[in-house]
Design a protein around this motif. Structure first.
Motif, PDB file in Angstrom:
ATOM      1  N   UNK A 109      32.267  52.529  52.107  1.00 59.71           N
ATOM      2  CA  UNK A 109      32.881  52.393  50.786  1.00 59.71           C
ATOM      3  C   UNK A 109      33.619  51.062  50.712  1.00 59.71           C
ATOM      4  N   UNK A 110      33.289  50.251  49.716  1.00 55.11           N
ATOM      5  CA  UNK A 110      33.888  48.917  49.570  1.00 55.11           C
ATOM      6  C   UNK A 110      35.174  48.945  48.746  1.00 55.11           C
ATOM      7  N   UNK A 111      35.286  49.952  47.890  1.00 59.14           N
ATOM      8  CA  UNK A 111      36.463  50.056  47.036  1.00 59.14           C
ATOM      9  C   UNK A 111      36.470  51.447  46.432  1.00 59.14           C
ATOM     10  N   UNK A 112      37.508  51.740  45.672  1.00 61.23           N
ATOM     11  CA  UNK A 112      37.496  52.919  44.820  1.00 61.23           C
ATOM     12  C   UNK A 112      37.897  52.459  43.430  1.00 61.23           C
ATOM     13  N   UNK A 113      37.151  52.882  42.426  1.00 61.20           N
ATOM     14  CA  UNK A 113      37.502  52.519  41.063  1.00 61.20           C
ATOM     15  C   UNK A 113      37.320  53.705  40.132  1.00 61.20           C
TER      16      UNK A 113
END
Length: 268
Positions: A109-113
């Motif tokens: 996972x690269x980010x959470x948005x």
């Protein structure tokens, strides 16, 4: 006193955002008018708003508990991970149905948005803000509780903003099935608010505590997008308890309207 008046300059700010004219409402008289009849949908196409909530220093594996009506497509957009990678990490065939409460591995996972869809629909004329009056919660838990209370479609709100409990992110916006299906809510019986009001609940008891800063940031961004897209006038942004006929102190006596005002001003 009505919620939009408690917020002071928020009503003026939103009026400016909408290009509205005329004076501000009286500081002593709540402004309320019956919802207009439902007409043809707005001509806008469906839009998807994405707001980064957290960026990882390096990609990492996380475990996500599936909320009502979430899909692998939505998880892919939320975490920046290809759908095929999610299916593969969980031993699922592409297109497999996922269920509420299922825990899925999200690799790299690269980010959470937050991912919020906006649908053309002229029925939405109000925003009604709530609190859950609980210290913890998430969409799956409240969905189950609402079903037990007789809400046959489960979760009564259109959006839930988490406080970081029960495995959800602080400030995470969970989009409820009622919003995705564009169905009426089950959050405020009076004033036809279930039919015409977008119900937004924040996890927490704001008679006892305050929302987290990230919850308030997510709320401000969500309100701003909804106001702009649905052309909701400032007098139609209400707390649950400010709807005429509602016998409740929701969203709580300590709800920080001034903080919401400041955040909306900063976003202008």
């Amino acid at each position: 006193m009505s919620t939009h008046l408690k917020m002071g300059g928020v009503a003026v700010l939103i009026a400016l955002m909408l290009g509205a004219c005329g004076g501000a409402p009286s500081p002593r008289t709540p402004s309320y008018s019956p919802p207009p009849p439902v007409g043809p949908s707005h001509p806008q196409r469906v839009q998807v708003v994405k707001e980064p909530l957290k960026v990882n220093e390096r990609p990492r594996t996380v475990v996500h508990e599936v909320a009502p009506l979430e899909t692998v497509w939505r998880l892919s957009k939320m975490y920046g991970v290809p759908m095929d990678d999610i299916y593969r990490a969980n031993g699922l065939k592409p297109g497999a149905v996922i269920r509420i409460g299922q825990k899925l591995i999200i690799p790299n996972a690269r980010y959470f948005q937050n991912v919020v869809p906006l649908y053309p629909n002229t029925c939405w004329r109000y925003i009604v803000i709530h609190h859950t009056a609980t210290d913890i919660g998430n969409a799956s838990l409240i969905h189950s509780n609402h079903q037990k209370r007789g809400f046959w479609n489960g979760l009564g709100y259109h959006f839930l903003i988490d406080n970081g409990s029960l495995g959800k992110g602080d400030g995470q916006i969970e989009v409820a099935p009622r919003w995705i299906k564009q169905k009426e809510g089950a959050h405020c019986k009076v004033g036809k608010m279930n039919e015409h009001g977008i119900g937004i609940a924040l996890v927490g008891d704001f008679n006892q505590a305050l929302p987290t800063p990230r919850q308030m940031e997510s709320l401000a961004r969500l309100v701003r997008e909804l106001v702009h897209y649905y052309r909701i006038p400032p007098s139609h942004i209400l707390g649950h308890g400010d709807v005429p006929g509602a016998n409740t102190d929701c969203p709580g006596k300590r709800f920080p309207w001034n903080d919401l005002q400041r955040r909306l001003v900063d976003m202008k």
